[in-house]
Scaffold this active site. Sequence first.
Site, mmCIF file in Angstrom:
data_model
loop_
_atom_site.group_PDB
_atom_site.id
_atom_site.type_symbol
_atom_site.label_atom_id
_atom_site.label_comp_id
_atom_site.label_asym_id
_atom_site.label_seq_id
_atom_site.Cartn_x
_atom_site.Cartn_y
_atom_site.Cartn_z
ATOM 1 N N ARG A 154 24.274 33.591 -38.600
ATOM 2 C CA ARG A 154 24.933 33.350 -39.906
ATOM 3 C C ARG A 154 23.928 32.637 -40.800
ATOM 4 N N GLU A 159 26.286 27.159 -44.304
ATOM 5 C CA GLU A 159 27.330 26.219 -44.756
ATOM 6 C C GLU A 159 26.881 24.752 -44.712
ATOM 7 N N GLN A 216 46.520 26.626 -47.800
ATOM 8 C CA GLN A 216 47.526 25.595 -47.551
ATOM 9 C C GLN A 216 47.875 25.387 -46.077
ATOM 10 N N TYR A 240 25.354 23.214 -42.182
ATOM 11 C CA TYR A 240 25.385 22.598 -40.853
ATOM 12 C C TYR A 240 23.966 22.357 -40.327
ATOM 13 N N HIS A 257 29.013 22.988 -47.556
ATOM 14 C CA HIS A 257 30.325 22.356 -47.746
ATOM 15 C C HIS A 257 30.307 21.334 -48.880
HETATM 16 P P1 FAD Z 1 62.873 29.835 -55.260
HETATM 17 O O1 FAD Z 1 61.537 30.411 -55.298
HETATM 18 O O2 FAD Z 1 63.246 28.892 -56.343
HETATM 19 O O3 FAD Z 1 63.919 31.036 -55.194
HETATM 20 C C1 FAD Z 1 65.313 30.843 -55.306
HETATM 21 C C2 FAD Z 1 65.948 32.138 -55.778
HETATM 22 O O4 FAD Z 1 67.354 32.057 -55.657
HETATM 23 C C3 FAD Z 1 65.670 32.454 -57.234
HETATM 24 O O5 FAD Z 1 65.081 33.732 -57.342
HETATM 25 C C4 FAD Z 1 67.030 32.386 -57.901
HETATM 26 O O6 FAD Z 1 67.165 33.315 -58.963
HETATM 27 C C5 FAD Z 1 67.945 32.736 -56.750
HETATM 28 N N1 FAD Z 1 69.327 32.232 -56.880
HETATM 29 C C6 FAD Z 1 69.748 30.977 -57.125
HETATM 30 N N2 FAD Z 1 71.083 30.923 -57.106
HETATM 31 C C7 FAD Z 1 71.542 32.165 -56.853
HETATM 32 C C8 FAD Z 1 72.823 32.744 -56.688
HETATM 33 N N3 FAD Z 1 73.943 32.022 -56.761
HETATM 34 N N4 FAD Z 1 72.906 34.074 -56.429
HETATM 35 C C9 FAD Z 1 71.789 34.830 -56.322
HETATM 36 N N5 FAD Z 1 70.564 34.323 -56.461
HETATM 37 C C10 FAD Z 1 70.427 33.016 -56.705
HETATM 38 N N6 FAD Z 1 54.043 26.796 -53.792
HETATM 39 C C11 FAD Z 1 53.011 26.831 -52.976
HETATM 40 O O7 FAD Z 1 53.193 26.667 -51.775
HETATM 41 N N7 FAD Z 1 51.750 27.062 -53.426
HETATM 42 C C12 FAD Z 1 51.481 27.250 -54.724
HETATM 43 O O8 FAD Z 1 50.328 27.444 -55.103
HETATM 44 C C13 FAD Z 1 52.567 27.237 -55.624
HETATM 45 N N8 FAD Z 1 52.350 27.430 -56.930
HETATM 46 C C14 FAD Z 1 53.413 27.398 -57.788
HETATM 47 C C15 FAD Z 1 53.174 27.590 -59.135
HETATM 48 C C16 FAD Z 1 54.229 27.582 -60.027
HETATM 49 C C17 FAD Z 1 53.959 27.776 -61.488
HETATM 50 C C18 FAD Z 1 55.548 27.374 -59.550
HETATM 51 C C19 FAD Z 1 56.717 27.378 -60.509
HETATM 52 C C20 FAD Z 1 55.783 27.175 -58.214
HETATM 53 C C21 FAD Z 1 54.716 27.165 -57.320
HETATM 54 N N9 FAD Z 1 54.905 26.930 -55.963
HETATM 55 C C22 FAD Z 1 53.849 26.997 -55.113
HETATM 56 C C23 FAD Z 1 56.207 26.556 -55.416
HETATM 57 C C24 FAD Z 1 56.892 27.705 -54.702
HETATM 58 O O9 FAD Z 1 56.948 28.823 -55.559
HETATM 59 C C25 FAD Z 1 58.251 27.259 -54.255
HETATM 60 O O10 FAD Z 1 58.127 26.197 -53.360
HETATM 61 C C26 FAD Z 1 59.008 28.385 -53.591
HETATM 62 O O11 FAD Z 1 59.178 29.457 -54.485
HETATM 63 C C27 FAD Z 1 60.371 27.918 -53.123
HETATM 64 O O12 FAD Z 1 61.003 29.007 -52.530
HETATM 65 P P2 FAD Z 1 62.596 29.129 -52.443
HETATM 66 O O13 FAD Z 1 62.844 30.468 -51.900
HETATM 67 O O14 FAD Z 1 63.149 27.955 -51.740
HETATM 68 O O15 FAD Z 1 63.122 29.011 -53.943
HETATM 69 P P1 NAP Z 2 55.777 17.563 -57.817
HETATM 70 O O1 NAP Z 2 54.516 17.862 -57.134
HETATM 71 O O2 NAP Z 2 56.795 16.723 -57.130
HETATM 72 O O3 NAP Z 2 55.385 16.868 -59.192
HETATM 73 C C1 NAP Z 2 56.310 16.381 -60.092
HETATM 74 C C2 NAP Z 2 55.623 15.564 -61.180
HETATM 75 O O4 NAP Z 2 56.580 15.042 -62.048
HETATM 76 C C3 NAP Z 2 54.842 14.418 -60.656
HETATM 77 O O5 NAP Z 2 53.653 14.330 -61.416
HETATM 78 C C4 NAP Z 2 55.715 13.186 -60.926
HETATM 79 O O6 NAP Z 2 54.759 12.187 -61.108
HETATM 80 C C5 NAP Z 2 56.516 13.626 -62.139
HETATM 81 N N1 NAP Z 2 57.886 13.150 -62.162
HETATM 82 C C6 NAP Z 2 58.801 13.169 -61.170
HETATM 83 N N2 NAP Z 2 59.988 12.668 -61.605
HETATM 84 C C7 NAP Z 2 59.825 12.346 -62.899
HETATM 85 C C8 NAP Z 2 60.680 11.770 -63.904
HETATM 86 N N3 NAP Z 2 61.943 11.451 -63.633
HETATM 87 N N4 NAP Z 2 60.163 11.548 -65.121
HETATM 88 C C9 NAP Z 2 58.889 11.867 -65.396
HETATM 89 N N5 NAP Z 2 58.032 12.401 -64.500
HETATM 90 C C10 NAP Z 2 58.506 12.634 -63.266
HETATM 91 O O7 NAP Z 2 56.520 18.874 -58.233
HETATM 92 P P2 NAP Z 2 56.075 20.159 -59.039
HETATM 93 O O8 NAP Z 2 54.811 19.968 -59.766
HETATM 94 O O9 NAP Z 2 57.288 20.482 -59.811
HETATM 95 O O10 NAP Z 2 55.842 21.222 -57.921
HETATM 96 C C11 NAP Z 2 56.911 21.684 -57.109
HETATM 97 C C12 NAP Z 2 56.411 22.069 -55.758
HETATM 98 O O11 NAP Z 2 55.629 23.240 -55.871
HETATM 99 C C13 NAP Z 2 55.530 20.988 -55.185
HETATM 100 O O12 NAP Z 2 56.032 20.559 -53.950
HETATM 101 C C14 NAP Z 2 54.221 21.608 -55.016
HETATM 102 O O13 NAP Z 2 53.670 21.327 -53.735
HETATM 103 C C15 NAP Z 2 54.447 23.099 -55.152
HETATM 104 N N6 NAP Z 2 53.299 23.616 -55.864
HETATM 105 C C16 NAP Z 2 52.130 23.694 -55.189
HETATM 106 C C17 NAP Z 2 51.014 24.123 -55.839
HETATM 107 C C18 NAP Z 2 49.708 24.209 -55.092
HETATM 108 O O14 NAP Z 2 48.697 24.481 -55.695
HETATM 109 N N7 NAP Z 2 49.681 24.013 -53.799
HETATM 110 C C19 NAP Z 2 51.073 24.478 -57.155
HETATM 111 C C20 NAP Z 2 52.277 24.390 -57.817
HETATM 112 C C21 NAP Z 2 53.373 23.946 -57.159
HETATM 113 P P3 NAP Z 2 55.033 10.678 -61.525
HETATM 114 O O15 NAP Z 2 56.265 10.303 -60.753
HETATM 115 O O16 NAP Z 2 53.827 9.903 -61.175
HETATM 116 O O17 NAP Z 2 55.205 10.714 -62.991
HETATM 117 FE FE1 SF4 Z 3 45.256 30.614 -45.230
HETATM 118 FE FE2 SF4 Z 3 47.393 32.184 -45.031
HETATM 119 FE FE3 SF4 Z 3 46.854 30.959 -47.353
HETATM 120 FE FE4 SF4 Z 3 45.343 33.010 -46.442
HETATM 121 S S1 SF4 Z 3 47.487 33.085 -47.073
HETATM 122 S S2 SF4 Z 3 44.592 31.087 -47.270
HETATM 123 S S3 SF4 Z 3 45.339 32.618 -44.256
HETATM 124 S S4 SF4 Z 3 47.371 29.971 -45.426
#
Ligand code: FAD
Ligand code: NAP
Ligand code: SF4
Length: 698
Positions: A232, A182, A362, A184, A270
Amino acid sequence: MIEAAARRALPKAHRMPAPYPHLLSPLDLGFTTLKNRVLMGSMHTGLEDGRKHFPAMAAFFAERARGGVGLMVTGGFAPNIEGWAKPLAGTLSTSGGAKRHKLVTDAVHAEGGKIALQILHTGRYGYQPFCVAPSRIQSPISPFTPRELSARGIERQIRAFVRCAKLSREAGYDGVEVMGSEGYFINQFLVTHTNHRSDEWGGAYENRMRLAVEIVRRVREAVGADFIIIYRLSMLDLIPDGSSWEEVVLLAKAVADAGATIINTGIGWHEARVPTIATSVPRGAFAWVTQKMRKELRAAGYMLPLITSNRINMPEVAEAILEEGCADMVSMARPLLADADFVNKAAANQRDQINTCIACNQACLDHTFKSQLASCLVNPRAGHETTLLIRAVAKKKRVAVVGAGPAGLATATTLAERGHEVHLFESAAQIGGQFNMAKLIPGKEEFSETLRYFARRITLTGVQLHLGTRVTAAQLLAQKFDEVVLATGVLPRDAKIPGSDGANVLSYVDVLLHGKAVGARVAIVGAGGIGFDVAEFLVTAPGHSPTMNLHEWLTEWGVADPGTVRGGVVRPQPAPAARQVTLLQRKSGKLGKGLGKTTGWIHRAALQMKKVEMIGGVNYERITPQGLFVTYGEKHSEGQLIECDTVVLCTGQEPLRELLEPLRQAGVKTHLIGGADEAGELDAKRAIDQGTRLAAAL
Ligand code: FAD
Ligand code: NAP
Ligand code: SF4
C-alpha cells in the site's frame, strides 16, 4: 490529468451497461487468479483486537467471500508490540496466534474466497507508550512521543514484518498487505517531515525509502514466489512536505523490483487537513492519482496490477474507473460493510438492490476511534453476523408500521423479509422521513441511495405501502393488526424565543423541505448536526455542490497534481459563500463538538472556509425585524443585535407519539422506535439499528 478526471466527475448511474465487464473479469497473478477486480480493502473493525472475536471475524469474512468479492484484506495486525495502534491491539507474532487465524482463513476458503492479512505498524501514530519512529517527533494525533529507533532497532522491526508475513502464510492466508501509506511507520521513514536521521535510513531519498524496499524484499524471500504481497503505497501524502512525485514513482518501481505482486493506492496521511473518504468527497475522487502512477509504471515496462481506492461505492463507478484505465482493480472497503452481497448483486445486474455505503463513518470509523466494534449505519448486521439473525417466521402476523423514515423502513422490510404481512403507512407522498431533507444538503447527496435501496426492498419483500396516509389510532384499531410499530419520528422543538412567530423566522423544515425564501444575511439558532447542515446548505449556491464536481472540490480543498507540488497540497480556494451566515448555540466552547468523531472537523473546516461566524455561550433574548438579539453569560448583561434578514431555528426535536396512548389503552401490542421513542441524541444509525433488531425479534 486532474482536468480529465474532473470531466469524468461523478459517473452517472446506469451509464455502464451491466454486468460490468471490466469489474467482473478475472485477474491472473501468475501463480493464482482472482475471480474479479474487487478488493475488499482493509478496515479495522475491532474484531482483530480480542481472541474472543475470532469466530465473529470468521463469520464476517465468510459472509463477504460468499458475496463474491475477489480478494479481501483483514484489518491491520501489528507485527510486534512497538507497532500496536493502541494497547493490546491485534498482533500476529507467534505460531499460536497463527493457529487462531486458521478459523478465519478456513471459513473464507470454504466459501471460495481469498484473503490477505494486513501488516500494520503504526510507528508514531501508535496510541500507546511503546511506539517507535525514525525520529523522536510526536504526531498531532497521539499523546505519546515515539522512541527514536537505533539501526539495530530498525532491523528488529524488519524482522517482525518478515515473521508476521511467514506466520500469515502458516495461518492459511493467500497473501499479506504491507501497510506503507496513510502516514504510518513505513511512510514516516519516507519524508523529511518525520525522518530527521542522518544514518543510512535518513537523508537522501534512497536512504529514506530503504525500509520499505527492505521489508518487501525480505518478505518475498521468506514467503516464496507463490504468495500475494500487496504494497500500500502513499501516492498522495496531502501534507505540505510530503513526497514528491518523482520519489513516489521511484519507490513504486523499487517495491515492484523487490517482489510486490500488487500496488495498492494510499491517499493522505491521517494528519492531513483534506477529507479523503467522507461523504462530501466526490465518488472516485482520487482515481486519477492511480492512473498517473499506472502510466508511469507501464511506460517503464512494469506490468504489475495497481489498485485504486477511496469513495468507490457503486459498481458503475468502479467499472468506469477500470474502463478508463485508471487501475487494474478497485478497492472498496466500507461498501462491503454496507452490503456483503455487493459483487453478487452487480453480477446479477441488480445494482438497484445494493445497500449503498453513504460514507457517513458513523458506525464504522467513528466506532473504531471510540474503541467500539465497527458496524454500519445502513446495515446493522455488519460485524454482528453471528448474533443479529434474520430468520423466517414460524407464525405469520399482520403488522402495521407507521412512518416510513429510516426506522420504519428498516422495520417494515425486515419484518416482510421474515414472512410477516406488513402494512407501512406514511403521511407524506414519499418514503424517507427526514432523509428527504438530509439528501438535499450539499455533500450528503449519497443519502438518496438509501431511499432508492429501501424503495426497491419494499417491492421485493412485499411490504404493502400506503403513501399519503396519515393514519389515526381509530383506523389502526379498525384493521385489527396483531402488532403496531410506531416510527412516527419527531417534530421540530419550539424554542419559545420571543418574536419567533415573526415573518423573518423559519424552521429547518421550512428551509429544506418547503423551499421558503431565505435572505442574504442569516442567523441560525442551534448548532447541532442539523444547524451545521443548514449552514452548509445556505452558504452553497443552489446546484453548486462541490461534491458533484471533482474539479471544484479539489480546488476548494487545495488538492493539486503531485507532479507540480510536493505532497499534492496547495492553498484551499473555496468558492465565495452564497450568504452571510452566523451559527449560534447556548453552550459555551467550540461549536460542533458533538458531531462525528472523524467528520466533525470537516464540517467545521468547510463552514470556516465560507466565513461562517460561529458564536457559543449566547442567550436568545428576542427576534425583531432587524435580527436576533442575544446576551452573553449568566447575568444576561452585555447584549448584541445580530443583524440579519432571516432567523432559522434548528433547536432540536421532540418525539411525535400521539398514537401511543390510544393504541395501548385499547390493548394493542405497540412498539415505539426511532425518533418517536427518543428524539435526543437520535440519529439514523440508532433508528435503523433499533428497527432492524425489533423486526428480527417479532
Ligand atoms: P423520521 O425520519 O422523522 O420519519 C418519521 C416518518 O413518520 C415521517 O416520514 C412522517 O411523515 C411519518 N409519520 C409521522 N406520523 C405519521 C402518521 N400518523 N401516519 C403516517 N406517517 C406518519 N442522521 C444521521 O444519522 N446522520 C446524518 O448525517 C443526518 N443528517 C441529517 C440531516 C438533516 C437535514 C436532517 C433533518 C436529519 C438528519 N439526520 C441524520 C437525522 C435522521 O434523518 C433522523 O435521525 C432519522 O430520520 C430518524 O428516523 P425516524 O424513522 O425515527 O423518523
Ligand atoms: P441536536 O444535535 O440535539 O442539536 C440541537 C441544537 O439546538 C443544539 O445546538 C442545542 O444547543 C440547541 N437547542 C436545544 N434546545 C434548545 C432551546 N430550547 N432553545 C435554543 N436552542 C436549543 O439536534 P439536531 O441538530 O436537531 O439534530 C437531530 C439529530 O440528527 C441529532 O441527534 C443528530 O445526531 C442527527 N444529525 C446528525 C448529523 C450528522 O452529521 N451525523 C447531521 C444532522 C443531524 P444549545 O443547547 O447549546 O443551544
Ligand atoms: Fe460506514 Fe456504513 Fe456509513 Fe458506509 S454507510 S460509512 S460503511 S457506517
